[in-house]
Motif scaffolding. Structure first.
Motif, PDB file in Angstrom:
ATOM      1  N   THR A 134       0.849  -1.180   0.000  1.00 39.18           N
ATOM      2  CA  THR A 134       0.000   0.000   0.000  1.00 39.18           C
ATOM      3  C   THR A 134       0.886   1.231   0.000  1.00 39.18           C
ATOM      4  O   THR A 134       2.093   1.135   0.204  1.00 39.18           O
ATOM      5  CB  THR A 134      -0.937  -0.028   1.230  1.00 39.18           C
ATOM      6  N   SER A 275      -7.996   0.323   7.700  1.00 37.84           N
ATOM      7  CA  SER A 275      -6.942   0.466   6.701  1.00 37.84           C
ATOM      8  C   SER A 275      -6.308  -0.897   6.470  1.00 37.84           C
ATOM      9  O   SER A 275      -6.596  -1.859   7.182  1.00 37.84           O
ATOM     10  CB  SER A 275      -5.882   1.459   7.175  1.00 37.84           C
ATOM     11  N   THR A 276      -5.429  -0.960   5.476  1.00 40.28           N
ATOM     12  CA  THR A 276      -4.699  -2.205   5.236  1.00 40.28           C
ATOM     13  C   THR A 276      -3.901  -2.595   6.475  1.00 40.28           C
ATOM     14  O   THR A 276      -3.870  -3.766   6.872  1.00 40.28           O
ATOM     15  CB  THR A 276      -3.740  -2.042   4.037  1.00 40.28           C
ATOM     16  N   GLU A 277      -3.242  -1.620   7.097  1.00 39.11           N
ATOM     17  CA  GLU A 277      -2.427  -1.910   8.273  1.00 39.11           C
ATOM     18  C   GLU A 277      -3.256  -2.416   9.445  1.00 39.11           C
ATOM     19  O   GLU A 277      -2.874  -3.375  10.111  1.00 39.11           O
ATOM     20  CB  GLU A 277      -1.659  -0.652   8.728  1.00 39.11           C
ATOM     21  N   CYS A 325      -2.233   5.748  14.820  1.00 40.40           N
ATOM     22  CA  CYS A 325      -2.711   5.865  13.446  1.00 40.40           C
ATOM     23  C   CYS A 325      -2.625   7.317  12.990  1.00 40.40           C
ATOM     24  O   CYS A 325      -2.516   8.233  13.809  1.00 40.40           O
ATOM     25  CB  CYS A 325      -4.157   5.368  13.342  1.00 40.40           C
ATOM     26  N   ASP A 327      -4.980   8.997  11.620  1.00 42.74           N
ATOM     27  CA  ASP A 327      -6.331   9.559  11.560  1.00 42.74           C
ATOM     28  C   ASP A 327      -6.569  10.406  12.802  1.00 42.74           C
ATOM     29  O   ASP A 327      -6.250   9.996  13.924  1.00 42.74           O
ATOM     30  CB  ASP A 327      -7.373   8.439  11.504  1.00 42.74           C
ATOM     31  N   ARG A 342      -7.153  13.352   8.143  1.00 40.28           N
ATOM     32  CA  ARG A 342      -5.862  12.667   8.172  1.00 40.28           C
ATOM     33  C   ARG A 342      -4.759  13.608   8.638  1.00 40.28           C
ATOM     34  O   ARG A 342      -4.827  14.819   8.439  1.00 40.28           O
ATOM     35  CB  ARG A 342      -5.508  12.157   6.772  1.00 40.28           C
ATOM     36  N   LYS A 348      -7.400   9.313  -0.296  1.00 44.56           N
ATOM     37  CA  LYS A 348      -8.179   8.334  -1.045  1.00 44.56           C
ATOM     38  C   LYS A 348      -8.947   9.048  -2.143  1.00 44.56           C
ATOM     39  O   LYS A 348      -9.705   9.982  -1.877  1.00 44.56           O
ATOM     40  CB  LYS A 348      -9.125   7.567  -0.129  1.00 44.56           C
ATOM     41  N   ARG A 353      -6.337   4.213  -2.247  1.00 51.70           N
ATOM     42  CA  ARG A 353      -5.394   4.870  -1.351  1.00 51.70           C
ATOM     43  C   ARG A 353      -4.115   5.202  -2.112  1.00 51.70           C
ATOM     44  O   ARG A 353      -3.535   4.327  -2.755  1.00 51.70           O
ATOM     45  CB  ARG A 353      -5.087   3.929  -0.196  1.00 51.70           C
TER      46      ARG A 353
END
Length: 453
Positions: A134, A275-277, A325, A327, A342, A348, A353
């Motif tokens: 990502t 998220s991916t993480e 994070c 966010d 963010r 995005k 992303r």
């Protein structure tokens, strides 16, 4: 927690379990087992450890996924199969498992419908793992490792949280299984919970209506960009047949879109934030502006007192420590928060992303460009604007052939690493980029470049 996914992967499907379907075919557990066994044997006999996994058809992707995990391989899932993306990742994998070779210099095992093997479901002592790539904040692709334990934790929590809303549901999706959201919601969770999924991607509203009329219970996996356009395609009319449940993820859905979906289908989608993480962090169903998010019951969250950053503890993470994070949130009750944007330069666009740093760096590698600055424009919809200080060569092309020729040259350059839907829609070529006395870009003045067409 019950290990739902691990239990299913150890034992395999029942012979009559319906794995997947499309408008002309079905795949049963018996046939799926034969396909997985064939790929498992091929992978087990190959010395390569790291395999790029990519396939358009979700049923064949699932075959490769299960076989690779059972064979103890590392499965590399690229964000897309653009030539530039694969070129950047070429040192990350040894061989390709896909429905086409993709990389001529690498060994290749083909995924295709005619795979057959007489053996039973493969057994495994050590499961493999997934690595998804990502956009990192530095602009370089970031590898995110997902062990089977992490994926199993998330699948199990999803089933515990939402199963009561999914009576004998079939699953269809408008999003790709190559990304974590589609991977979990369209493939892994349905497999583990014995819910059949559509092997094709739903690309048109007519296809959605076709399956909604065909199945009394349907679960739709979609995204904000796609759901925002759907009510127009349905003429904003209430539908006789509606999905039992609609999921949305990849970014926040506007309240207007949520209400429009509720008007057409009877209730708003369930949005999942993550998220991916991190995997999924929280979910909500919008009723009003600033609707809060509710963290999954297995998670702990807190707000950073200095900058409002979200801190997270989750069984989906490799470590049991707190994870910071990027966010920004406002915590309003234990486990409940409002998102406030963010803190980094990852954005995005159309739920894809991407790193603004990475795209700016690629632009500045082009001979037409001296400096590039990207901004996110909110009106008339979320899109990228590119402000470019052209090189001598770029200015010459602009003068000789016009703005469209320069736009097209730079877009073609970006397509080596980025999908078309994420490219800048608006382009400006000022003599100088607006900078302050410290040489930092002035965001407000960059935005002002795009006030008028």
């Amino acid at each position: 927690m019950t290990a739902l996914l691990k239990h299913w992967l150890r034992h395999g499907p029942a012979s009559q379990q319906l794995i997947s379907f499309n408008h002309h075919d079905i795949l049963t557990g018996e046939a799926f087992t034969a396909q997985v066994a064939a790929i498992f044997e091929a992978l087990s006999q190959h010395k390569a450890k790291r395999w790029l996994l990519a396939c358009d058809s979700s049923d064949l992707f699932a075959v490769g996924l299960c076989a690779g995990l059972l064979a103890g391989k590392q499965l590399i899932l690229p964000a897309n199969t653009q030539s530039g993306t694969l070129s950047e990742l070429t040192h990350e994998f040894d061989a390709v498992l896909a429905d086409s070779p993709l990389c001529e210099a690498k060994d290749y095992v083909a995924l295709h419908k005619d795979l057959k093997h007489p053996g039973p479901w493969p057994t495994s002592q050590t499961f493999g793992e997934l690595i998804l790539f990502t956009s990192g904040s530095s602009g370089q692709p970031k590898a995110i490792t997902k062990t089977l334990d992490q994926l199993d934790a998330e699948v199990t929590v999803l089933e515990q949280t939402f199963a009561n809303h999914l009576p004998q549901c079939s699953v269809i999706a408008t999003v790709s299984h190559q990304h974590i959201y589609g991977l979990l919601f369209k493939v892994l969770w349905p497999l583990a919970a014995s819910r059949p999924f559509l092997s094709d991607l739903v690309e048109y509203p007519e296809t959605l209506t076709y399956y909604a009329n065909l199945f009394p219970n349907l679960c739709l996996i979609s995204s904000p960009a796609q759901l925002s356009r759907l009510p127009d395609a349905l003429d904003h009319q209430p539908q006789l047949r509606a999905p039992s449940l609609i999921f949305s993820s990849g970014g926040p859905l506007s309240l207007e879109a949520a209400n429009a979906i509720a008007h057409c289908y009877g209730k708003p989608p369930i949005e999942v934030f993550g998220s991916t993480e991190t995997g999924g962090i929280a979910y909500r169903r919008q009723q009003d502006n600033q609707q809060s998010w509710r963290a999954f019951t297995t998670h702990e969250i807190k707000q950073d007192p200095d900058d409002g950053a979200l801190w997270l503890k989750s069984p989906y993470l490799e470590s049991s420590d707190w994870l910071r994070c990027d966010d920004k949130i406002q915590l309003i009750a234990p486990g409940e928060f409002v998102l406030q944007g963010r803190l980094d330069r990852i954005v995005k666009i159309e739920e894809k992303r991407l790193s603004l740093v990475q795209m700016e760096a690629l632009l500045e590698n082009h001979p037409l460009v001296d400096q590039a600055a990207l901004v996110v424009l909110e009106q008339p919809r979320v899109q990228l604007g590119a402000a470019i200080r052209l090189s001598t060569e770029g200015n010459a092309l602009l003068e000789q052939e016009g703005k469209l020729a320069v736009n097209n040259a730079l877009k073609q350059h970006l397509l080596s690493q980025f999908e078309r839907v994420t490219l800048p829609r608006r382009w400006r070529y000022p003599a100088e980029l607006p900078l302050n006395t410290q040489g930092k870009r002035i965001h407000k003045e960059l935005l002002e470049l795009f006030l008028h067409d």
